[in-house]
Design an enzyme around this catalytic site. Structure first.
Site, mmCIF file in Angstrom:
data_model
loop_
_atom_site.group_PDB
_atom_site.id
_atom_site.type_symbol
_atom_site.label_atom_id
_atom_site.label_comp_id
_atom_site.label_asym_id
_atom_site.label_seq_id
_atom_site.Cartn_x
_atom_site.Cartn_y
_atom_site.Cartn_z
ATOM 1 N N GLU A 308 29.571 52.601 63.182
ATOM 2 C CA GLU A 308 30.021 51.309 62.682
ATOM 3 C C GLU A 308 29.368 51.011 61.332
ATOM 4 O O GLU A 308 29.998 50.456 60.433
ATOM 5 C CB GLU A 308 29.679 50.226 63.715
ATOM 6 C CG GLU A 308 30.602 49.031 63.697
ATOM 7 C CD GLU A 308 30.459 48.189 64.960
ATOM 8 O OE1 GLU A 308 30.511 48.755 66.075
ATOM 9 O OE2 GLU A 308 30.302 46.974 64.834
ATOM 10 N N GLU A 311 31.050 53.053 58.744
ATOM 11 C CA GLU A 311 32.343 52.441 58.450
ATOM 12 C C GLU A 311 32.171 51.271 57.485
ATOM 13 O O GLU A 311 32.942 51.104 56.541
ATOM 14 C CB GLU A 311 32.994 51.972 59.759
ATOM 15 C CG GLU A 311 34.426 51.503 59.585
ATOM 16 C CD GLU A 311 35.007 50.929 60.880
ATOM 17 O OE1 GLU A 311 34.403 51.113 61.954
ATOM 18 O OE2 GLU A 311 36.074 50.288 60.796
ATOM 19 N N CYS A 334 32.369 45.868 69.964
ATOM 20 C CA CYS A 334 31.825 46.370 71.236
ATOM 21 C C CYS A 334 32.052 45.422 72.399
ATOM 22 O O CYS A 334 31.848 45.794 73.546
ATOM 23 C CB CYS A 334 30.361 46.747 71.106
ATOM 24 S SG CYS A 334 29.482 45.829 69.886
ATOM 25 N N SER A 354 36.091 46.692 63.459
ATOM 26 C CA SER A 354 35.619 48.069 63.338
ATOM 27 C C SER A 354 36.433 48.954 64.276
ATOM 28 O O SER A 354 36.714 48.581 65.414
ATOM 29 C CB SER A 354 34.139 48.140 63.719
ATOM 30 O OG SER A 354 33.778 49.482 63.963
ATOM 31 N N LYS A 393 34.986 44.939 80.667
ATOM 32 C CA LYS A 393 34.838 46.395 80.555
ATOM 33 C C LYS A 393 35.771 47.114 81.525
ATOM 34 O O LYS A 393 36.125 48.266 81.321
ATOM 35 C CB LYS A 393 33.391 46.791 80.839
ATOM 36 C CG LYS A 393 32.419 46.392 79.740
ATOM 37 C CD LYS A 393 32.501 47.329 78.547
ATOM 38 C CE LYS A 393 31.612 46.848 77.407
ATOM 39 N NZ LYS A 393 31.923 47.540 76.156
ATOM 40 N N GLU A 396 38.872 47.259 79.692
ATOM 41 C CA GLU A 396 38.720 48.154 78.548
ATOM 42 C C GLU A 396 38.895 49.610 78.967
ATOM 43 O O GLU A 396 39.601 50.380 78.313
ATOM 44 C CB GLU A 396 37.347 47.955 77.906
ATOM 45 C CG GLU A 396 37.173 48.746 76.611
ATOM 46 C CD GLU A 396 35.749 48.662 76.063
ATOM 47 O OE1 GLU A 396 34.805 48.495 76.849
ATOM 48 O OE2 GLU A 396 35.599 48.793 74.841
ATOM 49 N N GLU A 401 44.935 53.620 75.637
ATOM 50 C CA GLU A 401 44.501 54.473 74.520
ATOM 51 C C GLU A 401 43.115 55.090 74.770
ATOM 52 O O GLU A 401 42.653 55.904 73.989
ATOM 53 C CB GLU A 401 44.515 53.694 73.200
ATOM 54 C CG GLU A 401 43.618 52.474 73.125
ATOM 55 C CD GLU A 401 44.284 51.189 73.609
ATOM 56 O OE1 GLU A 401 45.262 51.272 74.388
ATOM 57 O OE2 GLU A 401 43.819 50.105 73.232
ATOM 58 N N CYS A 565 25.835 39.868 75.930
ATOM 59 C CA CYS A 565 26.060 40.591 77.192
ATOM 60 C C CYS A 565 25.155 40.116 78.319
ATOM 61 O O CYS A 565 25.533 40.180 79.482
ATOM 62 C CB CYS A 565 25.851 42.080 76.984
ATOM 63 S SG CYS A 565 26.891 42.714 75.672
#
Lengths: 638, 399
Positions: A308, A311, A334, A354, A393, A396, A401, A565
């Site tokens: 990241e 990037e 994230c 990102s 999550k 996710e 994908e 989190c």
């Protein structure tokens, strides 16, 4: 008449409270009240509930929650106020004049018992067949008030079908007591607004837009509603049966990665106070219940920082040197709740996100490629589990994908609560476990990966590396003990500027293929911001849209959950500001105790770029495995 | 029913359009509040809060904006007097709002009109336009350069609870119609958090009379504690149902005589949320100090089954509870179930007594007036008609 802004969800109920005076020493700043004949002095605007707490008197509550605005709907907290005909809800009554309060009169006790008996009459199910057994606020109150029969009856059939359409959140409305904590969480705390009361009278229930299944509405899966539900009406979609089946299958190689936040909170499920980190005890427990390998998500958190961060440098280089059109500020990616939030609410800004995957998903892709090859295991036989503080999550890892390894990268997302139950089911008392280390080849991780768990942590980890990359100086020389204090704490939005100055260092080897030197950054000021809770994220996004201060930022960390989190939707219940503070403290002190505190110094990270991702960060292979793309979802559902 | 109307000499006394506003603008706010206090006018919605006190608090508040809201969500079963005022005497209601705006320092007034009254919307809008043309509304009213005031009409959507002033405000703000916690009260934190006067149609209609004729004149009518007159919406078993203006203090038997009721067994005063008065208490008077009411009078003769009457009320509350607070949402269901048990003869006295106890909890523990008053009928009908209900045609004798 008055406009309520762009598309804010309707407020659940505007909090009509009396503001407490900033200086209570002014006349009228303090009010003296009498509670059960005991006199105390409280600041103007204090609620009766708060005043009673100060006086050492516990008032039962159900709809009240420290994180949420006042509702005053359950009526369990009623007390007598002298001179008033009716009982008053102590959570909702601001003290503005001297009053006499009685908290345990026959009328009060009777009313509270009636309220409980009424709630129980419509609360479907029996306690022994309920996942919140022993952790249910309704059950606790029923016990406290000695309820030993269903005076006003008890429903025998469920009134609602269970909605298990979502990968993340299951709704069983037959157990709902209509405290509306979930509604207030969704609308006010998160400003998502997929839940609201529908119908009225005895038909009132909490529902979604047009009563659609949760998977079909714009729920971001953050699970904050679960953390605040007093009963079992809301829970996460629990994959533990499938995980047990994998563990019991001798052909399967079951690996588990543990994120830092569950480790800082799981002790609470075993009777410890908040703020005890259980990292190494957990490693032992996980092996004992049958996981073949235990890995540390912090390793891929370190990797995330490299990817990241690279990037970001690429984007800045393109914008400042090549004068190309680049989406800035760059947003972190994230938090899967945040990702779904921006996909629904600000799809026009997806280019700013990102492309780096979250640490969980990076790990998933590496386990079924790098690790499988190294260990000589067919990736088809690997079952990859992730212990996360998070309900999003689960969604996710099920995104279509997320199968860049050729398989489903992460098979199951497991919450802290669900893992604690699995450990208990295996007959293990976690705090008594001996400590052990993570398995190689990922082994060690840095403290930078660890602090991902608290709001501001990703940004702090990134800055520790970026300043060393660019300035060629130790982070410790810039920030005391490399602790970046302005990014810590629980302010909804944090902002920081880092002047680069004229002294730049050499370009480290890892980045030499991307930039020739740092001269182009001389005299620049790096502007970063942090937001936690999607209501705060919304404030920043609206500011960016309006071309405000945050549109000039370079990098912004967004976390869907309040506190980051550590306050995630998969964490132990209850959650309060104090509990979240203690969990964060556990993470920061563990970080400070570590030798290795910067992602780019993690030798295993260095090694993976030497052995596997040989073309370096943001290269072709890293893009294939460690980066992803997003979906423009929008707010309108077909 | 409107044609069966008895005109009293207070609210329906002679009034010339615009007179009240003209007088009000010629005196100070303090003078208006003085007359109002002198009149001892109390809120006509049912709760009976002194209007002068309400206005004084809002007038004293410091805020960027204040509001006058006319509660025209006439939803109490058996009331239809506001309909008559709005259709036939809009000048009284609207001028009352303008005077309120002038007194408290508001520039905006809102009429929250019951959804079922949508048919009168056009005529009311036309009337407001005519007031604007005559400079009784709008900018610089009657040439007073310091006073702007305009009125908008908003329609409700049929929820009974929106007649409760804080639920009404929530509804106006575009939220679900649910009562707020009180305190803080609308006088401090009302519409969009601003100090707000919420008055009933009838209260506002009394204002122009008080301003033009004086508080002392108004106080001469009615009783010492209940000044002026009251509009009663009379329905049920009588020859001449309709809207009646009678002085406060009129006894129930006097009223029954006026409307031509015979063989009356019971009178439900105050609608579904009111109380049921048996024959033995017909000498009681209609006044704040005795039987207080928002004006709904339902007359039941000897042929009526009081248990069915009660069941009807309870069904109403089960449906019309807003559903937010526990005592009202579930309590009313339990009371209705109790009525059905009695109807079938499958009940225990001990359980019925428990339900009465529950009703008492609902009266003190519910969040708003709806839940607090919904058990009134249950408690008063079972108490006052226990012989009929438990031994007579109300069902079996219990177990």
């Amino acid at each position: 008449m008055e406009s309520k802004g762009d598309f804010r969800a309707p407020v659940s109920q505007t909090p009509h409270t009396i503001e407490k005076p900033k200086d209570t020493s002014t006349i009228g700043g303090m009010i003296s009240v009498e509670i059960n004949e005991k006199k105390i002095s409280v600041p103007l605007g204090t609620t009766i509930l708060e005043a009673c707490k100060m006086a050492g008197i516990t008032i039962p509550t159900l709809c009240h929650h420290e994180d949420l605005c006042v509702a005053g709907v359950c009526r369990i907290c009623v007390v007598e106020v002298q001179g008033m005909r009716t009982l008053q809800a102590s959570c909702a009554f601001p003290i503005t004049s001297p009053i006499k309060i009685r908290t345990s009169t026959p009328m009060v006790r009777k009313a509270r018992k009636h309220v409980l008996e009424l709630l129980l009459s419509e609360h479907y199910g029996e306690c022994y067949a309920c996942f919140r057994n022993g952790k249910c606020e309704l059950q606790f109150l029923a016990k406290e008030y000695g309820i030993d029969q269903y005076t006003f009856g008890h429903v025998t059939e469920p009134q609602f079908e269970i909605d298990n359409s979502s990968y993340s959140v299951i709704r069983e409305m037959s157990k709902c007591v209509l405290c509306k904590r979930c509604v207030r969480t969704c609308i006010d705390l998160q400003e998502v607004g997929v839940l609201e009361a529908i119908d009225r009278g005895d038909k009132t229930h909490i529902g979604t837009f047009l009563e659609k299944p949760l998977a079909d509405v714009i729920c971001i899966n953050c699970g904050q509603c679960i953390n605040r539900c007093p009963t079992a009406a809301l829970r996460a979609n629990d994959p533990s049966d499938e995980i047990w089946a994998a563990i019991d299958d001798p052909k399967k190689h079951v690996v588990i990665q543990t994120a830092p936040s569950p480790r800082a909170a799981i002790g609470e499920e075993f009777g410890l106070g908040a703020g005890h980190s259980m990292t190494r005890e957990l490693n032992t427990a996980l092996r004992r219940i049958g996981f073949d390998k235990v890995f540390d998500t912090n390793f891929t958190a370190d990797l995330t920082i490299i990817e990241e961060g690279t990037e970001l440098i690429q984007r800045l280089y393109k914008a400042l040197v090549k004068k190309e059109q680049v989406a800035l500020p760059q947003f972190t990616s994230c938090s899967p709740g945040w990702v779904k939030f921006i996909e629904h609410y600000y799809p026009e800004y997806l280019d700013n996100l990102s492309s780096a995957k979250s640490p969980q998903q990076m790990f998933g892709a590496l386990i079924k490629t790098f690790y499988a090859a190294k260990a000589g295991i067919d990736p088809a036989d690997i079952v990859s589990v992730a212990v996360m503080p998070c309900s999003a999550k689960k969604f996710e890892c099920n995104r279509p994908e997320m199968n860049d390894s050729g398989y489903k990268d992460v098979d199951f997302g497991l919450t802290t609560r669900e893992l604690a139950r699995m450990i208990k089911e295996a007959g293990i008392n976690l705090p008594e476990m001996p400590k052990s280390n993570f398995d190689s080849p990922f082994g060690e991780a840095s403290g930078a990966g660890l602090i991902f768990g608290a709001t501001g942590g990703v940004m702090e980890a990134a800055i520790r590396s970026v300043v060393e990359f660019v300035l060629g100086k130790k982070a410790e020389d810039i920030f005391e003990k490399a602790n970046i204090i302005p990014l810590r704490g629980f302010d909804g939005i944090k902002y920081m500027e880092i002047p680069i100055g004229d002294m730049v260092g050499p370009v480290p080897k890892l980045l030499q293929s991307l930039v020739p030197n740092w001269d182009w950054l001389k005299g620049a000021t790096l502007k970063v911001a942090v937001a936690h809770g999607t209501a705060n994220a919304k404030k920043i996004m609206d500011d960016i849209k309006a071309g405000g201060k945050f549109s000039e930022c370079h990098f912004i960390e967004f976390m869907a959950c309040p506190g980051g989190c550590i306050g995630g939707g998969g964490q132990p219940i209850p959650t309060t500001p104090e509990i979240r503070r203690l969990r964060a403290q556990a993470i920061y002190s563990e970080d400070e105790s570590l030798e290795l505190r910067k992602s780019h110094e993690n030798p295993h990270v260095v090694k993976i770029y030497q052995e596997f991702l040989t073309e370096g960060p943001c290269s072709h292979l890293s893009h294939k495995l460690l980066h992803t793309h997003y979906v423009k979802r929008g707010r309108y559902i077909a | 029913m409107e044609n069966k109307k008895r005109k009293g000499d207070v609210l329906f006394s002679k009034y010339n359009r615009g007179e009240g506003i003209k007088k009000a603008l010629s005196i100070t706010r303090e003078d208006i509040l003085f007359e109002l206090r002198d009149s001892k006018l109390k809120g006509r919605g049912g709760a009976g809060f002194p209007t002068a006190t309400k206005w004084t608090i809002v007038a004293a508040a410091i805020a960027d904006q204040k509001y006058v809201i006319c509660n025209a969500d006439e939803g109490e079963p058996g009331t239809f007097k506001d309909r008559v005022l709005l259709l036939e005497y809009p000048e009284l209601v609207f001028e009352g709002m303008v005077i309120a705006g002038y007194t408290i320092g508001a520039t905006k007034g809102i009429v929250y009109l019951r959804g079922e009254y949508e048919y009168m919307l056009n005529s009311l809008e036309d009337y407001l336009d005519s007031m604007r043309r005559d400079n009784l509304l709008g900018k610089n009213i009657l040439g007073n350069s310091k006073f702007d005031f305009d009125i908008m009409i908003r329609l409700g959507s049929g929820a009974y609870v929106c007649g409760e002033e804080t639920a009404l405000i929530e509804s106006l703000e575009g939220n679900r119609g649910e009562a707020r916690n009180r305190p803080p009260y609308p006088v401090n934190t009302g519409y969009f958090g601003m100090p707000t006067v919420v008055n009933n149609v009838e209260t506002l209609a009394s204002i122009p009379h008080i301003i033009t004729k004086g508080g002392e004149w108004y106080r001469k009518h009615g009783t010492d504690k209940s000044s002026g007159s009251k509009l009663f919406s009379v329905s049920g078993d009588c020859l001449r149902p309709g809207v009646y203006e009678l002085p406060w203090g009129t006894t129930i038997s006097e009223l029954l005589k006026i409307v031509g009721a015979k063989d009356t067994k019971a009178v439900q005063v105050g609608g579904a949320s009111g109380i049921c008065i048996p024959k033995s208490q017909f000498d009681r008077s209609l006044a704040y100090e005795d039987v207080a009411t928002g004006g709904s009078i339902m007359i039941f003769n000897e042929n009526r089954n009081m248990l069915h009457v009660l069941k009807n009320f309870m069904e109403f509350f089960v449906e019309e509870s807003c559903g937010q607070c526990t005592p009202c949402r579930i309590g009313n269901v339990k009371l209705l179930e109790g009525v059905e048990m009695i109807e079938k003869g499958e009940y225990k006295f001990s359980y019925i007594n428990q339900l009465k106890g529950l009703g008492k909890t609902m009266q003190v523990a519910s969040k708003c007036g709806l839940g607090q008053s919904s058990p009134n009928a249950f408690i008063s009908i079972l108490e006052n008609f226990k012989e009929e209900i438990f031994n007579g045609n109300g069902g079996g004798n219990g177990k």
